[in-house]
Design a protein around this motif. Sequence first.
Motif, PDB file in Angstrom:
ATOM      1  N   TYR A 152      38.849 -31.247  10.527  1.00 15.95           N
ATOM      2  CA  TYR A 152      39.289 -32.431  11.270  1.00 15.95           C
ATOM      3  C   TYR A 152      38.166 -33.465  11.376  1.00 15.95           C
ATOM      4  CZ  TYR A 152      40.881 -35.272  15.247  1.00 15.95           C
ATOM      5  OH  TYR A 152      41.232 -36.313  16.074  1.00 15.95           O
ATOM      6  N   LEU A 153      36.954 -33.012  11.677  1.00 14.23           N
ATOM      7  CA  LEU A 153      35.826 -33.935  11.816  1.00 14.23           C
ATOM      8  C   LEU A 153      35.468 -34.592  10.493  1.00 14.23           C
ATOM      9  CD1 LEU A 153      33.478 -31.962  14.253  1.00 14.23           C
ATOM     10  CD2 LEU A 153      34.975 -33.896  14.774  1.00 14.23           C
ATOM     11  N   ARG A 154      35.539 -33.827   9.400  1.00 16.14           N
ATOM     12  CA  ARG A 154      35.239 -34.425   8.087  1.00 16.14           C
ATOM     13  C   ARG A 154      36.248 -35.527   7.754  1.00 16.14           C
ATOM     14  NH1 ARG A 154      34.009 -29.103   6.441  1.00 16.14           N
ATOM     15  NH2 ARG A 154      36.104 -28.858   5.560  1.00 16.14           N
ATOM     16  N   LEU A 155      37.483 -35.289   8.109  1.00 14.19           N
ATOM     17  CA  LEU A 155      38.532 -36.267   7.788  1.00 14.19           C
ATOM     18  C   LEU A 155      38.423 -37.517   8.649  1.00 14.19           C
ATOM     19  CD1 LEU A 155      41.569 -33.826   7.392  1.00 14.19           C
ATOM     20  CD2 LEU A 155      40.294 -34.976   5.563  1.00 14.19           C
ATOM     21  N   THR A 156      38.060 -37.337   9.926  1.00 17.37           N
ATOM     22  CA  THR A 156      37.979 -38.519  10.804  1.00 17.37           C
ATOM     23  C   THR A 156      36.647 -39.243  10.675  1.00 17.37           C
ATOM     24  OG1 THR A 156      37.270 -37.067  12.616  1.00 17.37           O
ATOM     25  CG2 THR A 156      39.617 -37.612  12.480  1.00 17.37           C
ATOM     26  N   ARG A 157      35.569 -38.502  10.577  1.00 20.46           N
ATOM     27  CA  ARG A 157      34.242 -39.117  10.553  1.00 20.46           C
ATOM     28  C   ARG A 157      33.868 -39.664   9.171  1.00 20.46           C
ATOM     29  NH1 ARG A 157      30.667 -34.689  14.061  1.00 20.46           N
ATOM     30  NH2 ARG A 157      31.430 -35.306  16.135  1.00 20.46           N
ATOM     31  N   GLU A 175      46.655 -38.602  11.300  1.00 21.69           N
ATOM     32  CA  GLU A 175      46.581 -38.288   9.875  1.00 21.69           C
ATOM     33  C   GLU A 175      45.684 -37.075   9.631  1.00 21.69           C
ATOM     34  OE1 GLU A 175      47.057 -42.823   8.058  1.00 21.69           O
ATOM     35  OE2 GLU A 175      45.065 -41.991   8.471  1.00 21.69           O
ATOM     36  N   ALA A 176      44.578 -37.016  10.369  1.00 21.18           N
ATOM     37  CA  ALA A 176      43.626 -35.910  10.181  1.00 21.18           C
ATOM     38  C   ALA A 176      44.250 -34.572  10.585  1.00 21.18           C
ATOM     39  CB  ALA A 176      42.363 -36.172  10.994  1.00 21.18           C
ATOM     40  N   VAL A 177      45.030 -34.580  11.657  1.00 21.55           N
ATOM     41  CA  VAL A 177      45.682 -33.339  12.086  1.00 21.55           C
ATOM     42  C   VAL A 177      46.650 -32.848  11.025  1.00 21.55           C
ATOM     43  CG1 VAL A 177      47.380 -32.392  13.718  1.00 21.55           C
ATOM     44  CG2 VAL A 177      45.399 -33.652  14.567  1.00 21.55           C
ATOM     45  N   VAL A 178      47.467 -33.757  10.503  1.00 20.70           N
ATOM     46  CA  VAL A 178      48.450 -33.374   9.480  1.00 20.70           C
ATOM     47  C   VAL A 178      47.744 -32.857   8.225  1.00 20.70           C
ATOM     48  CG1 VAL A 178      50.288 -34.207   7.961  1.00 20.70           C
ATOM     49  CG2 VAL A 178      50.212 -34.965  10.346  1.00 20.70           C
ATOM     50  N   GLU A 179      46.702 -33.554   7.786  1.00 25.11           N
ATOM     51  CA  GLU A 179      45.990 -33.128   6.576  1.00 25.11           C
ATOM     52  C   GLU A 179      45.256 -31.806   6.800  1.00 25.11           C
ATOM     53  OE1 GLU A 179      44.397 -32.852   2.813  1.00 25.11           O
ATOM     54  OE2 GLU A 179      46.130 -33.956   3.613  1.00 25.11           O
ATOM     55  N   THR A 180      44.742 -31.605   7.993  1.00 26.51           N
ATOM     56  CA  THR A 180      44.069 -30.338   8.302  1.00 26.51           C
ATOM     57  C   THR A 180      45.066 -29.186   8.221  1.00 26.51           C
ATOM     58  OG1 THR A 180      42.473 -31.444   9.755  1.00 26.51           O
ATOM     59  CG2 THR A 180      42.755 -29.068  10.043  1.00 26.51           C
ATOM     60  N   PHE A 181      46.245 -29.389   8.788  1.00 24.87           N
ATOM     61  CA  PHE A 181      47.290 -28.362   8.683  1.00 24.87           C
ATOM     62  C   PHE A 181      47.623 -28.065   7.224  1.00 24.87           C
ATOM     63  CE2 PHE A 181      48.384 -28.860  13.210  1.00 24.87           C
ATOM     64  CZ  PHE A 181      48.747 -27.557  13.527  1.00 24.87           C
ATOM     65  N   ARG A 182      47.768 -29.120   6.429  1.00 26.27           N
ATOM     66  CA  ARG A 182      48.168 -28.938   5.031  1.00 26.27           C
ATOM     67  C   ARG A 182      47.113 -28.229   4.207  1.00 26.27           C
ATOM     68  NH1 ARG A 182      47.352 -30.252   0.157  1.00 26.27           N
ATOM     69  NH2 ARG A 182      45.483 -31.428   0.752  1.00 26.27           N
ATOM     70  N   SER A 183      45.837 -28.595   4.431  1.00 27.75           N
ATOM     71  CA  SER A 183      44.771 -28.103   3.543  1.00 27.75           C
ATOM     72  C   SER A 183      44.239 -26.729   3.932  1.00 27.75           C
ATOM     73  CB  SER A 183      43.617 -29.114   3.497  1.00 27.75           C
ATOM     74  OG  SER A 183      43.110 -29.330   4.805  1.00 27.75           O
ATOM     75  N   ILE A 184      44.037 -26.489   5.229  1.00 24.47           N
ATOM     76  CA  ILE A 184      43.454 -25.197   5.603  1.00 24.47           C
ATOM     77  C   ILE A 184      44.402 -24.333   6.423  1.00 24.47           C
ATOM     78  CG2 ILE A 184      41.139 -26.203   5.611  1.00 24.47           C
ATOM     79  CD1 ILE A 184      41.206 -25.838   8.686  1.00 24.47           C
ATOM     80  N   GLY A 185      45.577 -24.868   6.762  1.00 26.72           N
ATOM     81  CA  GLY A 185      46.559 -24.084   7.504  1.00 26.72           C
ATOM     82  C   GLY A 185      46.915 -22.775   6.822  1.00 26.72           C
ATOM     83  N   PRO A 186      47.175 -22.795   5.493  1.00 27.30           N
ATOM     84  CA  PRO A 186      47.503 -21.534   4.817  1.00 27.30           C
ATOM     85  C   PRO A 186      46.402 -20.490   4.929  1.00 27.30           C
ATOM     86  CG  PRO A 186      48.132 -23.395   3.448  1.00 27.30           C
ATOM     87  CD  PRO A 186      47.347 -23.960   4.592  1.00 27.30           C
ATOM     88  N   ALA A 187      45.141 -20.917   4.775  1.00 27.45           N
ATOM     89  CA  ALA A 187      44.034 -19.964   4.859  1.00 27.45           C
ATOM     90  C   ALA A 187      43.936 -19.363   6.260  1.00 27.45           C
ATOM     91  CB  ALA A 187      42.721 -20.647   4.483  1.00 27.45           C
ATOM     92  N   LEU A 188      44.129 -20.211   7.288  1.00 31.63           N
ATOM     93  CA  LEU A 188      44.067 -19.707   8.663  1.00 31.63           C
ATOM     94  C   LEU A 188      45.212 -18.738   8.930  1.00 31.63           C
ATOM     95  CD1 LEU A 188      43.202 -22.934  10.720  1.00 31.63           C
ATOM     96  CD2 LEU A 188      41.666 -21.318   9.598  1.00 31.63           C
TER      97      LEU A 188
END
Length: 776
Positions: A682-687, A695-708
């Motif tokens: 999330y921080l990488r996407l916003t900062r 947008e950062a929350v949605v992209e975080t879910f998409r990119s690392i949600g499966p791994a979590l």
Amino acid sequence: MNRLALTLAHLIIAAPKRVIAFLLLMPVLLSPGLQYIKFNDDYRVYFSKDNVDLVAWENLLDTYSRTDPLIVTVEATQGADLFSPEVMEAVQRLTEELWQVDFVTRVDSITNFQHIEADAEEILVEDLVVPEKLHNPGYLSSRRTIAESEPRIKDRMLSSDGKVTAIYLQLMIPDKENAIAEAAAKVRSIRDGYEQRYANLDIRLGGIVMLNAAFDEYARADMATLFPLMFLIFMVIMALLFRSWKVTLCIVFSTILTVFSAFGVTGFLGIEFSPHSSIAPHVILTISVAVGIHVALSYLFGRARYPGRDDAVKHTLQQNIYPVTLTSLTTGIGFLSMLYSDVPPFQHLGVMCALGVLFAYINSMILIPASMMLMNIQRDQSATSVISQLCKALGEFLVRRKALVAVVFLGLMSAPLYGLRYFTIDDHPVKMFEKGTEFRDDADFIDQRLAGTTTIHFSLDTGVEQGISDPVFLQDAEAFKQHLLDDPMINHVASLTDTLKRVNKSLHNGDQAFYKTADSQEANAQALLFYEANLPFGQEINNEINIAKSSTRMIATISSSSSSEIINLVDRTHQWLQDNVHSFKSRGVSVLVMFSYMIERLADNMIINAALATVLIGLVLTLTLGSVRLGLISMAPNLAPILVAFGVWSLCGGSLDFAAVLIFAMTLGVVVDDTVHFISKYLRLTRDQGMTPNEAVVETFRSIGPALLISTVVLSVGFLAFSLSHFHMNVTLGIMSSLTFLIALIFDFIMLPLLLLAFGPKPKPAAETLKNTVTA
């Protein structure tokens, strides 16, 4: 961190074979330590040498006899009469044969009980059942009458229905590996032989020796069965997930090296396995696989994003060096917080698991990318693309319906917290084992038919040589015995006063009026001397009185009880002695008393361990995230799940045992992992990329949600495998840990993004973001 990631990436890209060879060398060099690993099944391993309860117990053993009890019960079945010549002969032979058990120092049974017989001419002290008289008319009938009225036999050696008798062995277990297992194996061999020879006899085993043997046997069985089962489950999960034997092989390879390396160091450190630390291999296996899957997924996503293997390696390390390093650190802190525990096996477990986390970090971050690069593994999207889209949809729903989600979530998660008001930490040694196991069934049988398997010892110390013959002391001792018998928990009390009363009666031609201790110290001393002089070898009274005859041991027998019940019993008997007796001092001690007070201290330890782990992990997160606010945000969704899991368990009627101390330390450091990965992305996407919070929350879910999601499922399934154990502590640990991991994922997928959206850092202005991008 980014520089370290690039350095490791260049090293892997330049010489992947050499990197793998170097990592292979590590477990090879450490594997000789495996030969030094031992399994300690002695109950003393749970106590430090200066533990006050252990010191008191050791002093009592030094005063009387250094023995551990083992109970053998014989039940007459199929209509057989216990006091028939055939059955009583079998009991007598069994009593003699039990002397062959390893380390035995004494065998007491109904047949060799020292009965005092008085007539007009002489007084005899002899075995209650003499083999030569078994077939004499009326002999066994008279023996039954004596046994049913003798305080030392009734309920303890003979059941109220007269169908069950108990033989008590005293063993002096040496300080060597497998000593308890050897003794248990021998007594089982004798039991099996008698049950085959006598179809109408049912023989059961109990006592501290068998309890220790059960701890040892079921812990070893779990290591032998659950570990390969978990390994198989993980391989199936990885095969379904990756649909590639190559990826599965890379993670399995990394896990095997992790386990070997961790336990190689364990051996060199001289750390011993014990029943409660034997779960370490399973924990290390689960954590290693979870971390390995996370890194492997990251590499596969890199392969999909970049055309070359080199870029995929760089992507993997850059994306994971910070969160994996941080999560490994917090997980290690969680395990190392166990070092504060008073229980050495828990300290050992913490060290072993921390070592596993260290080697899992090294192998996952270096070996897995190097292996996947060398094997030229491509991405198979079919296994994760659907999960990725589902996670993205969850993120989109969350940012659209923040208020609704927050209200529903808080309502659902607050309800279980009500269960914390019923939260208790208690333990029950017998109930640590599931019904259907040999030890549990035998112990329940002995509790139901006889006085029980649990003993509490009182050393009545006068502080004066020959003081136990003092009439005042004996009167106080008899009063104390009666007080114990009046307690609803106590089923039998063995006291020197019973022996002296029998001797005094016999010395007065069997007159029932003299069934009491004498009124003078000289008479009591003479009665004791007479009794000692007539005892045969192996039946000496030194297990009851000390050499100076200044103290005597009184033994109370109770049915198997919980730790809180035992503590309450010991405390109230001690208070009664302080209020009513002045001729001696005493406090109840025994192995199970030691464990009961240990569990009470563990409850306090758990609070301190939890506070220590929370502070250290919170401090690490605050420093690494560079913000107190982010540190608090990251801790909230990790502390709450554990409390919710405890609340759910309490509402379901469960109390926590040994496992309670482990659950917090083991789960807190692990559940932080998902939080760190989420916040980092999330921080990488916003900062760095200038995305809005939504947008950062949605992209975080998409990119690392499966791994979590996948890593949490792996952890939950891995720990849930403990529920297949016959060892109740492992069952509790497995279910509670799995529940905590799943609840933590819900918090990370709902509470954490809501907190970030409400209180998280704002994105950088577009101009500053563009400047950073150009500079990069």
